[in-house]
Design a protein around this motif. Structure first.
Motif, short mmCIF file in Angstrom:
data_model
loop_
_atom_site.label_atom_id
_atom_site.label_comp_id
_atom_site.label_asym_id
_atom_site.label_seq_id
_atom_site.Cartn_x
_atom_site.Cartn_y
_atom_site.Cartn_z
N PHE A 33 -1.72 -2.59 -7.91
CA PHE A 33 -3.02 -2.40 -7.24
C PHE A 33 -2.84 -1.68 -5.90
CE2 PHE A 33 -3.62 -5.97 -10.12
CZ PHE A 33 -4.81 -5.62 -10.75
N THR A 34 -1.77 -2.03 -5.17
CA THR A 34 -1.48 -1.36 -3.91
C THR A 34 -1.09 0.09 -4.15
OG1 THR A 34 -0.72 -3.45 -2.95
CG2 THR A 34 -0.06 -1.44 -1.82
N LYS A 37 -4.08 2.21 -4.99
CA LYS A 37 -4.89 2.46 -3.80
C LYS A 37 -4.28 3.57 -2.95
CE LYS A 37 -8.62 1.14 -1.60
NZ LYS A 37 -9.95 1.23 -2.24
N SER A 97 -8.13 2.14 -11.94
CA SER A 97 -7.92 3.26 -11.00
C SER A 97 -9.26 3.77 -10.47
CB SER A 97 -7.16 4.39 -11.69
OG SER A 97 -5.87 3.95 -12.10
N GLU A 100 -10.75 1.13 -8.05
CA GLU A 100 -10.13 1.05 -6.73
C GLU A 100 -10.50 2.22 -5.83
OE1 GLU A 100 -6.32 -0.50 -5.79
OE2 GLU A 100 -5.96 -1.14 -7.85
N ALA A 101 -11.16 3.21 -6.37
CA ALA A 101 -11.69 4.27 -5.49
C ALA A 101 -12.88 3.75 -4.70
CB ALA A 101 -12.10 5.48 -6.33
N ALA A 104 -11.61 -2.69 -2.58
CA ALA A 104 -10.26 -2.97 -2.06
C ALA A 104 -9.32 -3.36 -3.19
CB ALA A 104 -10.34 -4.10 -1.03
N SER A 105 -8.04 -3.08 -2.99
CA SER A 105 -7.05 -3.40 -4.02
C SER A 105 -6.95 -4.90 -4.24
CB SER A 105 -5.68 -2.83 -3.63
OG SER A 105 -5.16 -3.48 -2.47
N GLY A 274 -1.94 -6.07 -0.44
CA GLY A 274 -3.02 -5.29 0.16
C GLY A 274 -3.17 -5.57 1.64
N LEU A 278 -1.78 -2.30 3.35
CA LEU A 278 -3.01 -1.51 3.46
C LEU A 278 -3.94 -2.01 4.55
CD1 LEU A 278 -3.79 -1.10 -0.36
CD2 LEU A 278 -2.58 0.49 1.13
N GLU A 280 -5.84 -4.58 4.44
CA GLU A 280 -7.08 -5.11 3.89
C GLU A 280 -7.31 -6.54 4.38
OE1 GLU A 280 -7.02 -2.61 -0.33
OE2 GLU A 280 -6.72 -4.78 -0.33
#
Length: 314
Positions: A33-34, A37, A97, A100-101, A104-105, A274, A278, A280
């Motif tokens: 997931f990360t 992202k 995919s 996740e645009a 959040a992941s 995340g 990231l 998050e």
């Protein structure tokens, strides 16, 4: 008694490697997931998935050949591989995919913790009495659904007018795919895990390459940065090729429900990674929803206490 104890110890010993592999698979897929992202801002979803599954397919095929395995020749097996590739890779990878645009992941990881509940519901609808389902598991499904509602509820209301609610639904659609995939994948138990993984991934690549060409025309895109390229390579090599070999082994050893039980661990890894890489910050609704989902998944997947009086029919 000593013989029974020895058998019990032997069973625990043989199960231990599978539990460690399940933990490793949860970490690998939690990190995906990360990585998604990191790549999605410059590599659109169909192209990302096409590259991911094609690289993984080539690696798995090379490993299978190096180990002396021959791919099946029967058309019926390849038709089954096509379904497996769609359910396990092509469709869920694309849904996540794209999702996740817009979200959040970590949130995607939380919502993607639901496959065990889908597996149980499917089992209840189709197993025709082969598995006894008690009140605890039914309660677990209810808790999980409540967790999804809490997670999506506040965020969906705050995201009205945006793509966020649809993105959350897309990730849940991927969870349904992940629930169906191990059930379908049981039919490959007679094949080595590397052969099944290679065949399914080759079919996924066959599906995704033309889809990416038609939808996104990747040759017209600006060259992505090195970080995005590295993320896709990691997705292909670690999160797909290596993960698929582990996955098909666990389907044979732990079964569909046991294999999907790592979903709540995957969600935890996704949220933690995340936050770490990231920046998050999970919302209170997503944390509360994750707690309900994890509780529900544990209730669904935990073995029934010994001596509960239930017997398996037949």
């Amino acid at each position: 008694m000593s013989t029974q104890a020895a058998q019990a110890r032997s069973g625990q010993t043989s199960l231990a490697p599978e539990i460690w592999l399940l933990l490793l698979l949860s970490l690998i897929w939690g990190s995906s997931f990360t990585l998604i992202k990191l790549a999605i801002p410059t590599i659109p979803p169909f192209t990302m998935v096409a590259v991911r599954v094609t690289i993984a397919a080539m690696l798995l095929l090379l490993v299978a050949v190096a180990q002396g395995h021959a791919l099946p020749r029967r058309g019926s097996v390849w038709a089954a591989f096509l379904v497996q590739g769609l359910l396990q890779s092509a469709l869920p990878f694309t849904l996540i995919s794209w999702g996740e645009a817009h979200i959040a992941s970590g949130l995607a990881g939380v919502l993607n913790a639901t496959p065990p509940m889908f597996v149980l519901v499917i089992t209840m609808l189709t197993a025709r009495g082969r598995q006894t389902v008690g009140g605890r598991k039914i309660m677990g499904v209810g808790l999980g659904l409540a967790g999804v509602t809490v997670t999506m509820g506040v965020d969906a209301l705050s995201g009205i007018g945006t793509a966020a609610p649809l993105a959350q639904a897309a990730v849940l659609g991927a969870s349904l795919c992940y629930a169906l995939a191990p059930i379908w994948g049981q039919r490959f138990s007679h094949l080595p895990a590397i052969v099944t993984a290679a065949g399914a991934m080759l079919c996924a690549g066959t599906l995704m390459l033309p889809a990416a060409a038609m939808v996104e025309r990747p040759w017209t895109l600006a060259p992505p940065p090195a970080q995005a390229i590295a993320a896709v390579v990691a997705l292909a090599v670690v999160c797909t090729a290596l993960a698929m070999v582990i996955y098909f082994r666990l389907i044979r050893t732990l079964g569909p429900l046991g294999t999907t039980s790592g979903s709540y661990l995957r969600a935890g890894f996704a949220v933690a990674l995340g936050m770490t890489f990231l920046g998050e910050q999970p919302t209170w609704s997503s944390l509360a929803g994750m707690a309900l989902i994890v509780t529900g998944v544990i209730a669904v997947t935990a073995p029934a206490p010994a001596g509960n009086g239930r017997t398996r029919p037949g």
